[in-house]
Every structure is written in structure tokens, then in C-alpha cells.
Design a protein around this motif. Structure first.
Motif, PDB file in Angstrom:
ATOM      1  N   ALA A   1       0.774  -1.183   0.144  1.00 50.78           N
ATOM      2  CA  ALA A   1      -0.103   0.074  -0.252  1.00 50.78           C
ATOM      3  C   ALA A   1       0.705   1.253  -0.067  1.00 50.78           C
ATOM      4  O   ALA A   1       0.444   2.336  -0.693  1.00 50.78           O
ATOM      5  N   PHE A   2       2.080   1.156   0.678  1.00 50.80           N
ATOM      6  CA  PHE A   2       2.961   2.276   0.745  1.00 50.80           C
ATOM      7  C   PHE A   2       3.456   2.630  -0.637  1.00 50.80           C
ATOM      8  O   PHE A   2       3.560   3.625  -1.084  1.00 50.80           O
ATOM      9  N   GLY A   3       3.912   1.576  -1.268  1.00 52.69           N
ATOM     10  CA  GLY A   3       4.525   1.815  -2.586  1.00 52.69           C
ATOM     11  C   GLY A   3       3.501   2.333  -3.703  1.00 52.69           C
ATOM     12  O   GLY A   3       3.960   3.354  -4.415  1.00 52.69           O
ATOM     13  N   ALA A   4       2.492   1.693  -3.432  1.00 50.52           N
ATOM     14  CA  ALA A   4       1.244   2.126  -4.664  1.00 50.52           C
ATOM     15  C   ALA A   4       1.164   3.814  -4.140  1.00 50.52           C
ATOM     16  O   ALA A   4       0.696   4.550  -5.085  1.00 50.52           O
ATOM     17  N   SER A   5       0.950   4.058  -3.007  1.00 49.22           N
ATOM     18  CA  SER A   5       0.551   5.418  -2.291  1.00 49.22           C
ATOM     19  C   SER A   5       1.576   6.370  -3.075  1.00 49.22           C
ATOM     20  O   SER A   5       1.328   7.334  -3.593  1.00 49.22           O
ATOM     21  N   LEU A   6       2.894   5.795  -2.978  1.00 46.48           N
ATOM     22  CA  LEU A   6       3.978   6.770  -3.514  1.00 46.48           C
ATOM     23  C   LEU A   6       3.789   6.670  -5.115  1.00 46.48           C
ATOM     24  O   LEU A   6       4.102   7.922  -5.488  1.00 46.48           O
ATOM     25  N   LEU A   7       3.665   5.636  -5.491  1.00 43.35           N
ATOM     26  CA  LEU A   7       3.391   5.934  -6.996  1.00 43.35           C
ATOM     27  C   LEU A   7       2.164   6.870  -7.398  1.00 43.35           C
ATOM     28  O   LEU A   7       2.188   7.607  -8.235  1.00 43.35           O
ATOM     29  N   PHE A   8       0.960   6.638  -6.726  1.00 46.46           N
ATOM     30  CA  PHE A   8      -0.244   7.573  -7.079  1.00 46.46           C
ATOM     31  C   PHE A   8       0.135   9.002  -6.692  1.00 46.46           C
ATOM     32  O   PHE A   8      -0.323   9.962  -7.339  1.00 46.46           O
TER      33      PHE A   8
END
Lengths: 367, 302
Positions: free
Chosen positions: B241-248
């Protein structure tokens, strides 16, 4: 009165009435807490919806999209599909409606209006058939895909009308040009904004009822909603039914969008919907997915939306108050167990009370 | 490439990290809730309510830390309502989440108009921030962002290395088996939904107490749904979720910079990115994202 009849009455009449009443009680308490007079607020809400000059026709104008969208969400529920994407499909219908409404110059209205409405339906159909297909083919949950497609629709709209290919080059505001005058839906009561869309919406109700209750597709829809396993065993293609149900649901939502363009705004502004599609989930839940019950439900929501602006103007109570009413209404309609618990009722209603007919199991791939 | 010349990499990374804060907090909240078997589309409503409650408390007490505490408690309370409806009263979890989201707009909108919009009270100011003086332009990182970074390994540890985490995952995969093994499914689900409210509540506090020091109606603006997307894209794990949040958040920050720099590029395509990617992963085109098996299914004790 037989037990079965009592249960049906309880589900169809008592629960919705109690829900709406409770919604207003809770909202009234919120008004008291914010230091205003709930009687004054609700009086203003009523005046703004019904008794002020031109208020009643405006309530009917607001009711029109709620009928189409409520039918759209309700149809999905019948197949066990939760179409949260009505808002996005509404946008796509509007975009397609504008496209047809200002690209066919010189075509008579009798041709252009049905064409533009059909185009709007196509836009909504595509936007909803995609999640239907993703669910049928890959088991992707339609709640997630339709939520995501809503936001994609908002971004797409922004791209198109904010200096994009569909923007009005003569306007500084992000919006499309006006549609051709010939493509506008005729006003049915002069001096008001009440347009032919009302008749179309009223016609849509028996058509959707007929589709669900009297046709083969409707039978498949209900069968899949009842039990995917049973439907499959009976030789019904569950995948195909899911796609077509989502598609028809989206087409109804798209029709609402095109109708709103052709009948009310005549162009697409950047803040087009302000939540019609999201509210329609509540409209369908309150009507317990029954097409006929969509009418009183949509009427109530149209009245609240229309009256809220006057209430805010008159009493300084925020128009967001109606959201509290809506939330409580859905909560009570969706939780008959809770209603019985709060009101100390015996006799648990089994059957006939389930509103969404959702089968939570995913779709297994068909061979 | 004039545009790239102006790109300040360190500043961009910090801006991304800050913008990712509410996404990762609410996203981790979603992970906790859904891992226990309760779908939580109410993240948006929880964040909005907490943003408001935290701000109101900070205004009333002149203490920003109390504001954060109240935001967390408000998040837990409203999540408890979601738990009560969906676990106790067996309301469809999507319907229950929808109720919370609508209710949040109604409550915050009504109170905002009475107590904030027409009042003479000024803003609360913002929480203290770490000043990164060694970086160009010396950006600040607020405490909620730091807390979010600290919480990622904690949530990961709780979920995958503790008894509570094991029970949580058991309830999300096969509640009947969990019950048979002596786990109180209701208790586990209640705890997780309420914990998810605490995490999303802290995410809500970010908007009012870290970002701008004020409350605006509907200020979460759909971030709860992007967090939901981040949770799915991150395959129901805190680190994912952290990785995806950074991407978004990175895509969002990049599109903001594109707009400012005047480069003629349809920035809306970047705006669509989180949603398109999420659809792609739930459809299983690029590495399937599979939800916990019992996610969304009410459990009824027999």
C-alpha cells in the motif's frame, strides 16, 4: 391478515416509512445541536420543494434523473450487481449526448433528440459493460472497478471540456458549447424548466418493470441474482447475463445524463452532476429495487435536493443536512434487524426483505 | 528540455512522500479491515469526519496534539459504526460503507456551516515539522508523515508476526475455521475495523492539522478512494500500500508540476493512472491482486 401479507407490508411500506421518518428525526437532532430550529429548517425545506413559486415543477425536474438512475442501480441489484458507477455512466451519457447534440446541424429535432438520447445510452452502456465484462471474464469485483471508472470519467470529462477537444473556444469557463436548439427537449409546462424528460422517465418505469418481470432477459437477471449456481445449472450463461445487466444499467444511467443535457443544462459544465449518481444508490435501496417504488423514492430525493437550497438560504442550515437524512434512510432500509431491535418488534421477517440480492461469491469462470 | 531542468528531484520526492501520507495511512487502515474480512469503502468518510473533528478540537482547545487525538478517536468511533452495521446487523458491507461516506458529508457540512464558516475564529496553525535543511529549498516534513512512515513496519509486524495478525488473517480467509479453532471472529473483526478507523483518522488529521491548518467542506476530495486503490494495488499489504501510495502521489505531484510549467500535456492522463492501474490489477492482467477469501462476506454465528 396472513403472515405472508404482513411480512410483505412490513418490508414494502413500514420499513421505508420508518426509515424516512427516522432520517428526519436524526437530521432534526443535528440541526438542534448546531443551534438552529429544526421546525424552521424543515418548513423551509418543504416550502423550497413544494409551495414556493415554481418550486413544485423544479422538484419534478430534479426527480427525472433520479428515476433513470434509480432504475439503473435497481436493475443491477436484481442481478446481484452493485453498480456504484452510475455517476460515471451519467457523465459518459452526458458527454455522448453533447456530442450528438451539437454535431448534427440541420437535422430535425424529431430525429436528433432520439439520436442524442440513444447516443447517451450508448455512452453509459460502454462505461458499465466494461466492469460487467471484467467481472464475467476475470472475476474483478464490480464495486471496485465501477468506483475507479467513476474517477476515470471525471478526469476524462475534465480533459475533454477543460481546453480539450470538446471545450467551448469562446468561453473562459471549462465547458462545452451549447447543443443545437433543435436538440433541446421541449418544455412541457411553459414558464417552468419541466421538460419532456419527465414523460420519458415515467415511461421508463413500466418498461424496466416489464423487462425484469416479463422477459427472458429479466428472468435470467433475477435468476443470476438469486443464485449464480442455480442459474448455471439451468443452462443460463451467467457471464453473458452479468455483462448485459451492467450494460442495460449503464444505458439507463447514460440516458439520465443525456436527458439532463438535452432537457436542462443544454451544455456540459465542469460541475455537471453534483452527486446524482451517488444519491441514486439510496434511491434504489429505499425502493428495494422495485421499479414502481423508484417513483416515490425518486420524488422524495428530488424534493429534498430541490428544497435544500432554499432551506440553506432561508435558515442558514447547511444543505448538506439532507445527506444525513439520506444516510439514515439507507441505514434503516438496509438493516431491518436493527429496526426491529430499536422499535422492539418481534417476528423476524425472512425472505422478501433482502434488497440487494448480492451473492458474495465471485464468478467462477465458465468453460 | 527546459522542464526537466527545473525539476528539483529531492523536492519532488519529499512532496510525493507528503502527498502520500493520507493515502498510506488510510490504505493501511483498509488492509487491517479487509484482512479480517470486512470491506471498507468508508475510508473516505472516516478521513473527512476525522479531519473535521480534529480541527474542531484543535480550535476549541488551542492544542494541536489534542486535535490529532480527537481525530483518531473520531475515526475509531465512525469505524465502529461501520463495524456495528456490517458485523452485528449484517448490513451489506458496501451499503454500510456508503452510509458512512454520505453521513460524513452531511455531518461535516452541517457543522462546518454553523461553527466554522460564519465564525471569526482563525485557523489553528499546523503541527510541527522536521526541517530538512540539508536538501535544496529546505523542505519540511510534518509529524503525521513521519508517524505514517513509522507505522508501516509496525502494521506489517502486527499483521504478519503476531498472534493477533494471524487471527486477523484467519478471519479474513476462513472465518468458520477460525471460529472452530477458538477464535472470536466478531471480536477480531471489530478490533480490526476500529483500528482501521484509527489509521484513517490519523490520515484525516493530515488534511486539517498538517496540510493547511483549516477545514474546508469535502476537503478529502476522493483521497479515501485512492487509498482503497492503493490498498488493492498493494495487494492488501502495508508495504504494498505504501509503494502504491508513493506511485499515485508521485503521479499527482508530477501532473501538478506539469500544469505549472505550462508544458502542453493532458495532465488528466496522469490523474487517471491510479484508477486505471487498479482496474488492471483486479482484472489480473498484470499479476493478479486477490482479496482475502472471506472479504466482504458477513459471518453469522450458528
Amino acid at each position: 391478515m396472513s403472515r405472508a401479507l404482513r411480512q410483505r407490508l412490513f418490508a414494502a411500506v413500514f420499513i421505508p416509512v420508518i426509515s424516512v421518518a427516522s432520517g428526519f428525526v436524526v437530521a432534526g437532532l443535528a440541526v438542534v445541536v448546531t443551534g438552529s430550529d429544526p421546525i424552521a429548517a424543515f418548513t423551509a425545506l418543504f416550502q423550497g420543494a413544494f409551495t414556493n413559486p415554481r418550486a413544485f415543477p423544479e422538484t419534478l425536474v430534479a426527480m427525472i434523473p433520479y428515476i433513470f438512475l434509480g432504475l439503473a442501480v435497481a436493475l443491477g441489484f436484481r442481478a446481484g450487481l452493485f453498480n456504484i458507477g452510475a455517476e460515471g455512466q451519467f457523465y459518459l451519457g452526458a458527454i455522448f449526448g453533447v456530442l450528438a447534440g451539437n454535431s448534427l446541424h440541420g437535422v430535425p429535432g424529431i430525429v436528433q433528440i432520439p439520436l442524442a438520447l440513444a447516443f447517451g445510452m450508448l455512452g453509459g452502456f460502454i462505461w458499465a459493460a466494461v466492469p460487467g465484462l471484467l467481472k464475467a471474464r476475470f472475476g474483478a469485483h464490480e464495486v471496485i472497478t465501477t468506483i475507479m471508472l467513476n474517477y476515470i470519467a471525471f478526469q476524462l470529462t475534465d480533459f475533454l471540456i477543460n481546453k480539450g477537444p470538446m471545450s467551448d473556444k469562446h468561453s473562459t469557463a471549462p465547458r462545452t458549447p451549447f447543443i443545437d436548439p433543435g436538440a433541446q427537449l421541449p418544455i412541457i409546462i411553459s414558464g417552468t424548466r419541466l421538460h419532456l424528460g419527465l414523460i420519458l422517465a415515467l415511461l421508463a418505469v413500466p418498461i424496466v418493470w416489464f423487462l425484469v418481470q416479463r422477459t427472458t432477459i429479466g428472468f435470467r437477471i433475477r435468476m443470476v441474482g438469486f443464485s449464480q449456481g442455480a442459474a448455471r445449472a439451468a443452462g443460463i450463461s451467467v457471464a453473458w447475463t452479468l455483462v448485459i445487466t451492467m450494460g442495460i444499467s449503464g444505458a439507463l444511467a447514460g440516458l439520465a445524463g443525456a436527458d439532463e443535457i438535452l432537457g436542462v443544462s443544454h451544455y456540459m459544465p465542469s460541475s455537471f452532476s453534483v452527486g446524482y449518481g451517488f444519491d441514486s444508490i439510496a434511491v434504489a435501496l429505499l425502493a428495494r429495487s422495485n421499479p414502481w417504488a423508484i417513483l416515490p423514492s425518486a420524488f422524495l430525493f428530488g424534493a429534498m435536493r430541490n428544497g435544500a437550497a432554499f432551506m440553506q438560504f432561508q435558515t442558514q442550515v447547511s444543505s448538506d443536512l439532507i445527506s444525513i437524512v439520506q444516510a439514515i434512510v439507507i441505514m434503516f432500509v438496509a438493516a431491518p434487524v436493527m429496526v426491529r431491535w430499536i422499535f422492539r418488534l418481534r417476528e423476524v421477517p425472512v425472505g422478501g426483505i433482502q434488497i440487494t440480492q448480492r451473492e458474495t461469491a465471485g464468478v467462477t469462470r465458465e468453460t | 528540455m527546459d522542464f526537466l531542468g527545473h525539476l528539483d528531484i529531492a523536492g519532488f520526492v519529499v512532496a510525493t512522500l507528503i502527498a502520500a501520507t493520507p493515502l498510506v495511512l488510510a490504505g493501511m487502515g483498509g488492509v487491517m479491515s479487509e484482512r479480517s474480512g470486512v470491506v471498507n469503502i468508508a475510508l473516505e468518510g472516516i478521513m473527512l469526519t476525522s479531519a473535521f473533528a480534529g480541527y474542531a478540537a484543535a480550535v476549541a482547545t488551542h492544542n494541536l496534539w489534542l486535535g490529532v487525538l480527537v481525530a483518531i478517536i473520531a475515526g475509531m468511533l465512525i469505524a465502529a459504526l461501520h463495524a456495528l452495521l456490517s458485523i452485528q446487523f449484517l448490513v451489506d458491507q458496501i451499503v454500510s460503507g456508503t452510509v458512512i461516506n454520505i453521513l460524513a458529508v452531511g455531518i461535516t457540512g452541517s457543522f462546518y456551516r454553523t461553527y466554522i464558516q460564519n465564525s471569526s475564529l482563525g485557523g489553528t496553525g499546523v503541527l510541527p515539522a522536521l526541517h530538512l535543511t540539508f536538501l535544496p529549498n529546505a523542505p519540511f516534513i510534518g509529524v503525521i508523515t513521519l508517524a505514517a512512515l513509522a507505522l508501516i513496519p509496525i502494521v506489517h509486524f502486527v499483521l504478519f508476526n503476531t498472534v493477533f495478525g494471524l487471527r486477523t488473517r484467519a478471519c479474513g480467509e476462513h472465518p468458520l475455521a477460525a471460529e472452530t479453532a477458538g477464535i472470536n471472529v466478531y471480536l477480531v473483526r471489530y478490533s480490526n475495523v476500529i483500528l482501521s478507523g484509527a489509521l484513517a483518522g490519523l490520515g484525516g488529521a493530515y488534511f486539517t492539522l498538517q496540510q493547511i491548518g483549516n477545514f474546508l467542506p469535502n476537503m478529502t476530495g476522493g483521497r479515501g478512494f485512492i487509498a482503497l486503490a492503493a490498498m488493492i494495488f498493494g495487494r492488501w499489504t502495508p508495504v504494498g500500500a505504501f509503494g502504491a501510495s508513493l506511485l499515485f502521489a508521485g503521479a499527482d505531484a508530477f501532473s501538478g508540476r506539469l500544469q505549472i510549467s505550462g508544458v502542453n500535456f493532458p495532465y488528466q492522463i496522469l490523474g487517471m493512472l491510479p484508477y486505471v492501474l487498479t482496474i488492471i490489477v483486479v482484472a489480473g492482467a498484470v499479476g493478479r491482486a486477490v482479496a482475502p477469501a472471506a472479504d466482504g462476506k458477513p459471518y453469522k454465528k450458528s
